[in-house]
Every structure is written in C-alpha cells, then in structure tokens.
Design an enzyme around this catalytic site. Structure first.
Site, PDB file in Angstrom:
ATOM      1  CB  THR A  56      48.818 -93.107  59.635  1.00  0.00           C
ATOM      2  OG1 THR A  56      50.194 -93.360  59.341  1.00  0.00           O
ATOM      3  CG2 THR A  56      48.263 -92.072  58.674  1.00  0.00           C
ATOM      4  CD  GLU A  65      52.032 -90.618  58.898  1.00  0.00           C
ATOM      5  OE1 GLU A  65      50.986 -90.113  59.343  1.00  0.00           O
ATOM      6  OE2 GLU A  65      52.367 -91.806  59.127  1.00  0.00           O
ATOM      7  CB  SER A 115      58.906-102.095  58.254  1.00  0.00           C
ATOM      8  OG  SER A 115      58.340-100.820  58.111  1.00  0.00           O
ATOM      9  CB  CYS A 137      46.590 -96.623  59.371  1.00  0.00           C
ATOM     10  SG  CYS A 137      46.650 -98.264  58.714  1.00  0.00           S
ATOM     11  CB  SER A 151      60.012 -99.697  62.748  1.00  0.00           C
ATOM     12  OG  SER A 151      58.613 -99.805  62.637  1.00  0.00           O
ATOM     13  CB  SER A 152      57.318 -94.724  64.193  1.00  0.00           C
ATOM     14  OG  SER A 152      56.295 -94.177  64.989  1.00  0.00           O
ATOM     15  CG  ASN A 153      54.865 -99.857  62.607  1.00  0.00           C
ATOM     16  OD1 ASN A 153      54.763-101.051  62.842  1.00  0.00           O
ATOM     17  ND2 ASN A 153      55.569 -99.410  61.578  1.00  0.00           N
ATOM     18  CG  HIS A 192      57.402 -90.665  61.753  1.00  0.00           C
ATOM     19  ND1 HIS A 192      56.817 -90.825  60.516  1.00  0.00           N
ATOM     20  CD2 HIS A 192      57.680 -91.919  62.197  1.00  0.00           C
ATOM     21  CE1 HIS A 192      56.732 -92.114  60.235  1.00  0.00           C
ATOM     22  NE2 HIS A 192      57.249 -92.799  61.237  1.00  0.00           N
TER      23      HIS A 192
END
Length: 288
Positions: A165, A129, A265, A193, A221-223, A127
C-alpha cells in the site's frame, strides 16, 4: 524566510486509528495486560509514551508468552490468517486495527488464491505488511520489488498481482509492465493507498519549490523513506529527520524557502516542534 508545509503530511487514517485505539485501551483500566504485535507505528516518541503507560511491544516469536485474557493489538500493517487462528486458540483478546486498505489487499489475495490463481505481491518482502499479506495465500506469493526481480518470475498460466500500500505509483506501474509479459491470464489491482499517493504527490510538488526539504518520520518507516527518495530527486538539500533534536543550524542557515513533509507515523506535535526549531535557528518568526 518561508516555511512551506506539504498539503498532505503526517498521520494517515489507519495509523491515527491504531494510536487512538491503544490509548482507549489504556483508559479502560481493566487490569488486563496490553501488548502490540511489533511497534504500533515507526515512531520512537509514541512507542516510548505507550510503554510508560503499560503497553508493551511483543514480537511474533514471543507470542507463546501470552495467556488467556491478555489483549493484543494488531497494528495497521496487518498479520497472516494463521496468526489470527493461533491467537483465537490461546484465548487472547485481539484488538484488530489493521488498516482498511491493507485489509482490502488481504481479502483480494485470499479470494484469488482460493480461485487457483498464483499471487504476485509488488513490494518489500521484509516489510510487515507484505509478510502479513503473503500469509493470506499460505506464504506462496511471488514477491518482487524491482524490474530485475520481475523478469526472474517464471511463466505463469494465471496470476493476481497486488501492490504494497505504501508503494510509489511509478514503481508499481514499471514492474507491472514486466509482470504482464510473464503471465498469460493476469488480474491486477492497484492497491496503493490514496493517502499514500496524496502524500507522495504533495511532497513531490513542494520539493520543486524549496531550497531545503525536511522529511520527518521514523528512520525505519517505509513510507517516510519513500518520501525522502521522491524529495531528493527535486531538492538536493533533503534531510530525513525523526524530530527537532536532529535539526542543526548548518541545515538551514543558507536557505530561505524551507519545505516540510512527514510520514504516516509522524504526530502533529513532532511536525510543530520541527517548525518551531527552524524558526529558532533562523532567528525569525517566519510564515507558513
């Protein structure tokens, strides 16, 4: 029919700020070339719109192409310290919209690495980040993303552990218990987060109450992927879609209570389009 929307869904502060900054740079109209290092968010609609307006995506291996005075937007995922140094030498104008939560992780890693601690990052090694955070300890971090990987860590004298996060809270806690067995002197920071946690908690709660659950966001998208995992534990009819075009009658026809959440996102207008399409397919106005 009822359409229920998760209490926390869609754009988070860091992503919203990044997008707003990109459009502000376009509006300046100063003739300078504008680039983003990688896609500014994992959302194809937004990337397409920015591209039409002259903001181009550039990858790290292409940075030699940049010339003095070019503008480069550092997205919310953040980058390594070496990259900042490289861009400064090239005379590139850096517009840094690294998420403050990510910046906090970078600062912790940088501080404890220089105090002589080994660094452990719990997260996905691929990732952006995590790659960026690792760059604040000269790419020396141990990156683990499972209990099995944590057990493979060597015995360490002293270490500092941080979390990606967007991690799921339980995932972090489970892995941390193993890390504690591996480190004599461990300092750890739960750097997940709070917006991520609120979004995950809201999705978890809502998915227990609905017949079908739609998780809206980019496929990379990871989240958003994590939201899908959370929802499908409670609701077997969970679908990850990028936009309203992916919705079909088959997905909604037998369901009366419909849940909607969205990744960090996902713009509001995409969520609204999905809700409109659900109502159209059901032939009802519905209520929220």
């Amino acid at each position: 029919m009822k359409i229920l929307i998760a209490e926390y869904a869609g754009f988070c502060f860091g992503v919203k700020r990044a997008i707003e900054t990109a459009y502000q740079e376009i509006e300046k109209g100063d003739g300078k070339k504008i680039y983003t290092l990688g896609e500014i968010i994992h959302n194809p609609q937004v990337i397409s719109d920015l591209s039409k307006k002259g903001v181009n995506v550039i990858e790290e291996e292409e940075l030699d192409k940049l010339t003095e005075g070019d503008k480069l937007i550092i997205r919310s995922h953040g980058v390594s310290k070496k990259l900042y140094d490289f861009l400064a030498k090239k005379g590139v104008e850096v517009i840094d919209v690294t998420c403050p939560f990510v910046k906090k992780v970078q600062n912790i890693v940088y501080e404890y690495y220089h105090k002589g601690y080994s660094i452990i990052i719990v997260g996905d090694r691929n990732h952006p980040e995590v790659i960026g955070v690792n760059g604040w300890c000269d790419d020396t971090a141990y990156v683990v993303n499972s209990i099995e990987e944590a057990y493979e860590l060597p015995q360490l004298e002293k270490a500092c552990a941080v979390a990606q996060t967007t991690l799921i809270e339980k995932h972090w806690k489970d892995i941390l218990e193993v890390i504690k067995l591996k480190v004599k002197d461990l300092i750890f920071f739960n750097t997940i987060c709070d917006a991520t946690q609120k979004r995950q908690d809201a999705a978890d709660e809502l998915s227990k109450k609905v017949d079908v659950m739609f998780v809206i966001g980019g496929k990379h998208s990871s989240n958003t992927q994590k939201l899908k995992k959370i929802c499908e534990k409670n609701c077997k009819n969970t679908f990850h879609i990028e936009d309203a075009e992916e919705l079909t009658l088959e997905m909604v026809k037998d369901h009366e209570i419909i849940g909607v959440t969205a990744g960090a996102s996902t713009p509001d207008y995409v969520i609204e389009d999905v809700i409109k399409k659900i109502r159209f397919l059901k032939g009802e106005d519905g209520d929220e």
